[in-house]
Write a protein that holds these residues in place. Sequence first.
Motif, PDB file in Angstrom:
ATOM      1  N   ASN A   1       0.848  -1.188   0.000  1.00 16.21           N
ATOM      2  CA  ASN A   1       0.000   0.000   0.000  1.00 16.21           C
ATOM      3  C   ASN A   1       0.886   1.240   0.000  1.00 16.21           C
ATOM      4  O   ASN A   1       1.210   1.798   1.031  1.00 16.21           O
ATOM      5  CB  ASN A   1      -0.894  -0.036   1.246  1.00 16.21           C
TER       6      ASN A   1
ATOM      7  N   THR B   1       0.994   2.182  -6.539  1.00 18.27           N
ATOM      8  CA  THR B   1      -0.352   2.411  -7.043  1.00 18.27           C
ATOM      9  C   THR B   1      -0.333   3.210  -8.338  1.00 18.27           C
ATOM     10  O   THR B   1      -1.016   2.872  -9.300  1.00 18.27           O
ATOM     11  CB  THR B   1      -1.182   3.154  -5.987  1.00 18.27           C
TER      12      THR B   1
ATOM     13  N   PHE C   1      -3.068  -3.876   2.184  1.00 21.65           N
ATOM     14  CA  PHE C   1      -4.297  -3.181   1.838  1.00 21.65           C
ATOM     15  C   PHE C   1      -5.465  -3.661   2.702  1.00 21.65           C
ATOM     16  O   PHE C   1      -6.582  -3.193   2.538  1.00 21.65           O
ATOM     17  CB  PHE C   1      -4.656  -3.430   0.365  1.00 21.65           C
TER      18      PHE C   1
ATOM     19  N   THR D   1      -9.045   1.248  -3.727  1.00 24.21           N
ATOM     20  CA  THR D   1      -7.744   0.649  -3.438  1.00 24.21           C
ATOM     21  C   THR D   1      -7.712  -0.851  -3.729  1.00 24.21           C
ATOM     22  O   THR D   1      -6.669  -1.464  -3.619  1.00 24.21           O
ATOM     23  CB  THR D   1      -7.366   0.848  -1.958  1.00 24.21           C
TER      24      THR D   1
END
Lengths: 542, 325
Positions: free
Chosen positions: A45, A50, A123, A158
Amino acid sequence: MRKVSTAMAAALVSATMLTPATAQDGELTIGLKSEATSMDPQFHNLSTNTQVLQNVFQALVEQDATQSPMPQLAESWEAIDDTTWRFKLREGVTFHDGGAFTARDVIYSVCRIPMVENSPSSFSIYTQQISDMRAEDPHTLIIETDGANPLLPVESATWAILSAEAMGAEEELTYGPDGSCEGMGEVPQSGAFNDPAIAVGTGPYVLDSFTRGSEMVITRYADYWGDAPDWERVVMRPISSTGPRVAALLAGDVDMIEQPPIQDIPRIEEAGFKIVDSQSNRVIYLAMDQDGEAPGLGGTDGKNPLTDAKVRQAISLAINREAIVERIMGGYATPAAELLPPPMFGTSGRAVDPYDPERAKELLAEAGYPDGFQITLGTPNDRYVNDEQVAQAVAQMLARIGIQTTVDASTASQFFSRRNKQEFPIYMAGWGAASGEMSSPLKSLVATHNPDAGLGVTNAGRYSNEELDSLLGEAMKTIDDEKRSELLQKAEGVALDEWGILPLHYEQTVWALAPGLDYTPRVDQYTLAYAVTKADGEGDAE
Amino acid sequence: MIVYLMRRIGQSLVAIMVMATLVFLGVYAIGNPVDVLINPEATQSEIAATIARLGLDKPLWQQFLIFVKSALQGDLGNSFVYGRPAVDIILERFPATMELALVALTLSVVIGVPLGVYAGLKPESIGGRSVMAGSILGFSLPNFWQGMLLILIFAVLLGWLPAGGRGETVQVLGMRVSFLTWDGLQHLLLPALNLALFKMSLVIRLARANTREVVTQDYVKFARAKGLSTRRVVLVHVLKNIMIPVVTILGLELGSMVAFAIVTETVFAWPGMGKLLIDSIKLLDRPLIVAYLMLTVLIIVTINLVVDVLYSFLDPRIRLSEVKG
């Protein structure tokens, strides 16, 4: 030999054109400041991962440039009651291997998140509230949560959606919380994602190759459901030092870089490159120890002056935020009054504290410190834009009202450890709201320290106010957006009205691009390759 | 001989053990990796779970014992950040660094030796003096600044060479190398030059000093008296004799080049081990830092051992005195 001499000739020719090279037709090269730690979108994360993996893997919901939730793989969603959500999924979406996207893939993807091994930062904080998931039909998904969670749609941004088929799930797949799903088959771990057969998403780009430390290459996916991106092929190179990153842009090695150092911006513009910038969701703030005794104080007879709201107000009034923004941030920042820049969700648009050293001195005298005191200001020196210089400026401004301030700057990894051990009576840090709404800074920075509940985790000043806690608690159970926004504004007001935390400025994020490119700057600081476009003509971009 | 060898190996092992302890304790002292790794929005139970998974909840002495135990079995632990064995990740990067170091070494010999010999033969000439002045510059310029300057001149101003990265690579024996493609070679040139400048200066000084010593020797005078051409005297008699110290020093320097190409790799975004080390330090990836330093120690200790053993073959005095001692 002939090849060599033609190449030499080409090099000489390119040397003579001093104008910056524009992107080669159909190919875009981006210089990023850091590199993804894995090609598994569910491994770590971390914004670095990302922002590159969103080109390949998508989610039900995406955040637009201002972090408002927008439909991506879900066409719409609604709360049936406080704990039940219905997502209508987009039809006609295919994975890179040709398989159709259905609710089963979503269930599989959410199931896998807690099953990822060795994740440095999982996550699962965004999935642990889900108590059940089931498909009403292949394109309708019901999600039940354990307690009301108004942030579920934002948090679903996410969850990177993987192909259940390609990952080897069984036919019967049923959801269970915390990694207790059934029918998952052998779950491929992060290392497997270097295999193109496993790393299939629904995004506009297909993962082509990833050479650690060197580059990541993605190519356009022909059957992408949305608008085709402008680039056939994108190369992303990690160039962690700022000087070399700027040099790579100036030399034409890359077409675009993220976060050039502010002091280099005039030079980059002079060389004919384009600068785009936007306010980020990151606020730089001062937090003060309000936990009774504090270390690093002098001239106070063992008392902690920071527990007095007058002293905190004095500190705020002593700081010339405009000057910091103009002189140290080169104009690439905005003076802050809140914990999230307006007009983002939950902000109230209140006024910035004025610069008033005279009033500050009076307040200090009223609080019983007419001669001030000594204090240590902690700051990282490599985490935020010009962080140490900002802290030095704050120290000088505080010295003018009699608070003798010593700056204790250290590298980020050291700073955060010491900060969490409460070694600083006052410290400077930053907070970027991943969810794009006020609940994020309130929960982490000013809610009463209660790590078991995930509240006040970064509240190392130990500010605490019951009213704020109950307003925030209420907001976190309120699904209705309007009501929630109101509650969040009130909660924020409680902390700011007694100067429990002092916002300094919102950082601005800057990108530098070759002429002929365009990028809509984002508040979350992401550099998304698919959102880089060819400019529609000369001179119309500002 | 065997006694000497045994003793040297013993000494090397002690050095490695001492370094292992120092490295582990040193890395332990710099901050808490969990504060850097984990998302600040995580709850206490997740933080606790991460700490336990990384083994950071155990007391220092236990962590150290676990480290020593697995290190003895050749396992230096899993990287915190990548979740894979640290040694594997470092070895992935090794070929890039090795290639850079070897090219830099070649450059420093090919350019350094002729210049050094020239300066040694004509110490008072303008050319000889400028070579020496240049070598002082090579010694004293900070590597980082010098690298940036090379980029500014050759990549930004002249646009002849790329500013960084590795360029196109080809697979040779399972390793990816740059020097076989034109594009790769272009990418290789600046970082290799940057790394080579310091060593080149070293070679120049060494070659010059030795040349000056050798030309006064009887065998050179005799060769001259015999009527051999200057060319032959220099190429055969002088060069052969000055190469022994040059080769020795360079052997040792190769180790340090491989281990400490860090600055060059950072400036030129060269995907080698050094850049990995810097990135790992920033993220407090303890196992990776420890593994890197341990590999470095191993490389340098091994090279030293080999050089010492070779020396004892070449020079019996060393062998004999050691045995007596």
